[in-house]
Design a protein around this motif. Structure first.
Motif, PDB file in Angstrom:
ATOM      1  N   SER A  18       0.842  -1.193   0.000  1.00 21.46           N
ATOM      2  CA  SER A  18       0.000   0.000   0.000  1.00 21.46           C
ATOM      3  C   SER A  18       0.874   1.238   0.000  1.00 21.46           C
ATOM      4  CB  SER A  18      -0.930   0.005   1.220  1.00 21.46           C
ATOM      5  OG  SER A  18      -0.170   0.030   2.412  1.00 21.46           O
ATOM      6  N   HIS A  19       0.265   2.368  -0.291  1.00 23.23           N
ATOM      7  CA  HIS A  19       0.946   3.651  -0.175  1.00 23.23           C
ATOM      8  C   HIS A  19       0.930   4.035   1.303  1.00 23.23           C
ATOM      9  CE1 HIS A  19       0.665   4.114  -4.495  1.00 23.23           C
ATOM     10  NE2 HIS A  19      -0.641   3.928  -4.438  1.00 23.23           N
ATOM     11  N   TRP A  20       1.753   4.984   1.655  1.00 28.32           N
ATOM     12  CA  TRP A  20       1.755   5.536   3.016  1.00 28.32           C
ATOM     13  C   TRP A  20       1.585   7.035   2.861  1.00 28.32           C
ATOM     14  CZ3 TRP A  20       1.432   2.937   7.433  1.00 28.32           C
ATOM     15  CH2 TRP A  20       1.638   3.621   8.614  1.00 28.32           C
ATOM     16  N   GLY A  22       0.747   9.582   7.295  1.00 24.86           N
ATOM     17  CA  GLY A  22       0.899   8.773   8.498  1.00 24.86           C
ATOM     18  C   GLY A  22       0.047   7.531   8.571  1.00 24.86           C
ATOM     19  N   LYS A  23      -0.549   7.126   7.450  1.00 24.65           N
ATOM     20  CA  LYS A  23      -1.371   5.908   7.492  1.00 24.65           C
ATOM     21  C   LYS A  23      -1.374   5.233   6.118  1.00 24.65           C
ATOM     22  CE  LYS A  23      -5.720   8.366   6.821  1.00 24.65           C
ATOM     23  NZ  LYS A  23      -5.575   9.771   6.998  1.00 24.65           N
ATOM     24  N   PRO A  24      -1.649   3.917   6.109  1.00 23.66           N
ATOM     25  CA  PRO A  24      -1.664   3.214   4.818  1.00 23.66           C
ATOM     26  C   PRO A  24      -2.838   3.657   3.952  1.00 23.66           C
ATOM     27  CG  PRO A  24      -2.198   1.700   6.619  1.00 23.66           C
ATOM     28  CD  PRO A  24      -1.891   3.033   7.236  1.00 23.66           C
ATOM     29  N   SER A  25      -2.610   3.668   2.662  1.00 19.12           N
ATOM     30  CA  SER A  25      -3.635   4.000   1.681  1.00 19.12           C
ATOM     31  C   SER A  25      -3.567   2.942   0.587  1.00 19.12           C
ATOM     32  CB  SER A  25      -3.369   5.391   1.111  1.00 19.12           C
ATOM     33  OG  SER A  25      -4.257   5.686   0.062  1.00 19.12           O
ATOM     34  N   GLU A  26      -4.641   2.215   0.398  1.00 23.58           N
ATOM     35  CA  GLU A  26      -4.632   1.051  -0.478  1.00 23.58           C
ATOM     36  C   GLU A  26      -4.467   1.352  -1.967  1.00 23.58           C
ATOM     37  OE1 GLU A  26      -4.331  -2.003   0.628  1.00 23.58           O
ATOM     38  OE2 GLU A  26      -4.364  -1.135   2.635  1.00 23.58           O
TER      39      GLU A  26
END
Length: 86
Positions: free
Chosen positions: A5-7, A10-14
């Motif tokens: 996933s992307h980051w 500050g959080k994962p992004s699918e």
């Protein structure tokens, strides 16, 4: 096949583009994972988050930035074998 996933911010992004790029194991040449190719909106969100983070980082004292980078280096050193396996 496992998707990475992307980051962003500050959080994962699918990822939403439904297009993927292969991720190969450099030791074997075998494809082990795939990563979503970012959409225009995802790139814009990542750039905006980076700009916001830069402002905060730039306002931090040299001592604080140094402390953070040394902690990061210590984490890398402590997890060197696990990182190499990945």
């Amino acid at each position: 096949m496992k998707n990475l996933s992307h980051w962003i911010n500050g959080k994962p992004s699918e990822g939403t583009s439904e297009r993927y790029g292969p991720v190969h194991n450099p030791a074997t040449g075998a494809q082990e994972k795939q990563v979503p190719l970012a959409s225009v909106d995802e790139v814009d969100a990542a750039v905006a988050a980076a700009k916001d983070a830069y402002v905060t980082w730039g306002q931090s004292s040299l001592a604080k930035r140094t402390e953070i980078l040394f902690r990061f280096r210590a984490l890398l050193d402590a997890n060197r074998d696990a990182i190499a396996e990945l």
